[in-house]
Enzyme design. Structure first.
Site, PDB file in Angstrom:
ATOM      1  N   SER A 113       0.723  -1.275   0.610  1.00 41.64           N
ATOM      2  CA  SER A 113       0.207  -0.199  -0.145  1.00 41.64           C
ATOM      3  C   SER A 113       1.219   1.203  -0.214  1.00 41.64           C
ATOM      4  O   SER A 113       2.053   1.200   0.026  1.00 41.64           O
ATOM      5  CB  SER A 113      -0.967  -0.311   1.822  1.00 41.64           C
ATOM      6  OG  SER A 113       0.167   0.412   1.703  1.00 41.64           O
ATOM      7  N   LYS A 114       0.284   2.215  -0.450  1.00 41.55           N
ATOM      8  CA  LYS A 114       1.152   3.411  -0.565  1.00 41.55           C
ATOM      9  C   LYS A 114       2.170   3.995   0.568  1.00 41.55           C
ATOM     10  O   LYS A 114       2.537   4.947   0.549  1.00 41.55           O
ATOM     11  CB  LYS A 114       0.154   4.929  -1.594  1.00 41.55           C
ATOM     12  CG  LYS A 114      -1.305   5.169  -0.837  1.00 41.55           C
ATOM     13  CD  LYS A 114      -1.555   6.428  -1.517  1.00 41.55           C
ATOM     14  CE  LYS A 114      -2.693   7.376  -1.159  1.00 41.55           C
ATOM     15  NZ  LYS A 114      -3.488   6.817  -1.525  1.00 41.55           N
ATOM     16  N   ARG A 115       1.017   4.072   2.086  1.00 43.50           N
ATOM     17  CA  ARG A 115       0.879   4.627   3.208  1.00 43.50           C
ATOM     18  C   ARG A 115       2.773   3.252   3.678  1.00 43.50           C
ATOM     19  O   ARG A 115       3.783   3.747   4.031  1.00 43.50           O
ATOM     20  CB  ARG A 115       0.642   4.441   3.833  1.00 43.50           C
ATOM     21  CG  ARG A 115      -0.975   4.585   4.653  1.00 43.50           C
ATOM     22  CD  ARG A 115      -1.456   4.362   5.775  1.00 43.50           C
ATOM     23  NE  ARG A 115      -2.313   3.268   5.222  1.00 43.50           N
ATOM     24  CZ  ARG A 115      -2.462   2.267   6.230  1.00 43.50           C
ATOM     25  NH1 ARG A 115      -1.343   1.957   7.440  1.00 43.50           N
ATOM     26  NH2 ARG A 115      -3.321   1.197   5.825  1.00 43.50           N
TER      27      ARG A 115
ATOM     28  N   THR B 297       4.620   2.937  -3.960  1.00 44.06           N
ATOM     29  CA  THR B 297       3.063   2.353  -5.075  1.00 44.06           C
ATOM     30  C   THR B 297       3.730   3.103  -6.449  1.00 44.06           C
ATOM     31  O   THR B 297       3.100   3.114  -7.704  1.00 44.06           O
ATOM     32  CB  THR B 297       2.093   2.142  -4.438  1.00 44.06           C
ATOM     33  OG1 THR B 297       1.844   3.536  -3.899  1.00 44.06           O
ATOM     34  CG2 THR B 297       2.510   0.952  -3.032  1.00 44.06           C
TER      35      THR B 297
END
Ligand code: GLU
Length: 505
Positions: free
Chosen positions: A265-267, A271
């Site tokens: 995930s972009k957290r 990504t």
């Protein structure tokens, strides 16, 4: 050419990104697998923008996605136009916000057939219901409160000024399909959360609905998408059936995972494809790597270009298990593809990265094309990404080298040895260089110097390397000296010597 491949089969696939964020690595991988499958069988690759989440969609994201797919070489046969071009294909428009009348027409049809009904529940009521179920440790599910309202009851709600959402009646039974990757999937309709909203109270259609209308309208034969959509598929199949449309085949791709096997995930991870492009991953490397995220040839072969991938890709060979993202492997593959570029192509691709170094003030001038060409033999095998060029060769284009004095003294040496080593090396280089400033002329006398003084050649070379480049990792030392040229080499040695105390005793 892959981008103008003849269409020889009825297979039609699509990538349907939502422009609510920059091009995500998962979307790029899904696009690639759709593209490879289409090219492999001579089918059509369609691009459709699912932009109905108006609040989160933006033109900037749309541009990032379309540009990113183009950059990767994933050209679509049908889809929206870019850069002022006309859309291509017989089933447009290809942006969902331009297709609203089609959804309204289908919604009316489902409503007239009583396959969908108006629901007047307010957000607060639905939220209270959700909390009740949660407290009872039950999965979320619509109660069906509005499923059997009489026309009079509906009219009363409307008179109250309540807006109605449109809910699809799921009915009962089991939805089954043969996923091309996962095999037989059977889901009891009782487990999909009850009747679901297909059009919001404000009239905006929802994803589950629009995706089905468009896949049907665009004659999509195979829906290839991430496994995170697997639980949506029964909802879609029910809608295809209710609308009397043919059900496409489905293939759900394994998720891309972080090394700790959590969903990428972009957290937690990088990504956005744009960030990989900015680092200097090249399309050949990224495409090759993305293809191996969940698929393999079944052999040891790893280096595969787009043409070859198109020829070899088999949807049935896609793995079921999650695909762990391995940054080292990506860098290795990218480095391999950088090595395969022609010198001219590498020069062209390095130019923007060197220019960025200049703009960032890390080098004083951007080198000319000829200067970069001269660098190619020194750096081509040492670049995992193009952006590493600054670290690797930036020292060639700075007027004043900053040196960390602590780096100058090799581990096994003290400052006095380093100083005398550099003083002696300067003499040797000045003498040897006056014959010809070439690697072959410089190396033997410097080796002889180390031997005469009882030094390890590696230590002497490290001190020289740091003195003239400011770094411990560089292209081969003697090539580096040649690239710097005699004046700068000697001046830098001089400056480094000045950093070391004259008489440390
Ligand atoms: N717009 C959806 C997404 O971005 C498309 C999913 C699908 O392929 O059906 O995830």
């Amino acid at each position: 050419m892959t981008d103008s491949a003849p269409i020889t089969s009825d297979v039609r696939v699509r990538i349907a990104p939502s422009p609510t964020g920059p091009l995500h690595i998962g979307t790029a991988r899904t696009a690639l697998f759709n593209f490879l499958f289409a090219r492999h069988v001579g089918g059509t690759f369609v691009l459709r923008l699912e932009d109905t989440d108006v609040a989160r969609s933006s033109l900037a994201y749309e541009k990032d996605i379309l540009d990113g797919l183009h950059w990767l070489g994933l050209t679509w046969d049908e889809g929206p136009g870019v850069a002022g071009e006309e859309a291509r294909g017989p089933y447009g428009p290809y942006r969902q916000m331009e297709r609203l009348p089609r959804y309204a027409e289908a919604a009316d049809r489902l409503r007239a057939a009583d396959r969908a009904y108006p629901c007047f529940c307010t957000a607060d009521e639905l939220e209270a219901e959700r909390k009740r179920l949660e407290a009872a440790k039950l999965p979320p599910r619509y109660s069906g409160r509005c499923a059997r309202l009489t026309e009079a009851e509906r009219a009363a709600f409307v008179a109250e000024g309540r807006w109605a959402a449109l809910r699809f009646r799921v009915g009962e039974g089991v939805v089954a399909f043969d996923d091309m990757i996962r095999g037989r999937v059977e889901i009891d309709v009782a487990n999909i959360g009850g009747d679901y909203v297909i059009v919001r109270g404000d009239g905006t259609p929802l994803y589950h609905f629009t995706v089905v209308i468009d896949d049907a309208a665009m004659r999509i034969t195979h829906v290839i998408r991430g496994e995170d959509h697997l639980s949506n598929t029964p909802k879609h199949i029910l809608l295809f059936q209710a609308l009397g449309e043919e059900i496409p085949r489905f293939a759900h791709l394994p998720l891309i995972l972080n090394p700790d096997r959590t969903k990428m995930s972009k957290r937690k991870s990088q990504t956005a494809i744009g960030d990989y492009i900015s680092e200097g991953f090249i399309r050949e490397g990224l495409v090759n790597y993305l293809a191996l995220l969940g698929w393999s040839t079944g052999t040891e072969e790893e280096l595969l270009g787009l043409e070859e991938l198109c020829a070899r890709f088999e949807l049935e060979a896609v793995h079921k298990g999650g695909a762990v993202f391995d940054r080292e492997r990506l860098e290795w593959l990218n480095g391999q593809w950088i090595r395969r570029l022609t010198p001219g192509a590498l020069v062209e691709r390095l130019q923007p990265f060197l220019e960025a170094e200049r703009v960032a003030g890390r080098i004083d001038r951007a080198p000319s094309e000829d200067e970069i060409l001269a660098l190619v033999p020194l750096v081509q095998e040492r670049l995992p990404v193009l952006g590493a060029i600054g670290d690797l060769a930036g020292f060639l284009f700075v007027d004043r080298l900053e040196i960390d004095p602590a780096l100058l003294t090799p581990k096994r040496w003290d400052t006095a040895t380093t100083r005398s080593g550099l003083v002696a090396a300067r003499e040797v280089i000045a003498a040897a260089g006056s014959v010809a400033f070439e690697a072959d002329e410089l190396e033997p006398p410097l080796r002889a110097l180390a031997e005469a003084r009882g030094w390890k050649a590696g230590d002497l070379f490290m001190a020289i390397r740091v003195a003239v480049t400011g770094r411990t990792a560089t292209p081969p030392l003697f090539d580096t000296l040649v690239a710097l040229g005699p004046e700068r080499t000697l001046a830098r040695l001089e400056a480094a010597i000045a950093l070391l105390p004259d008489d440390p005793t």
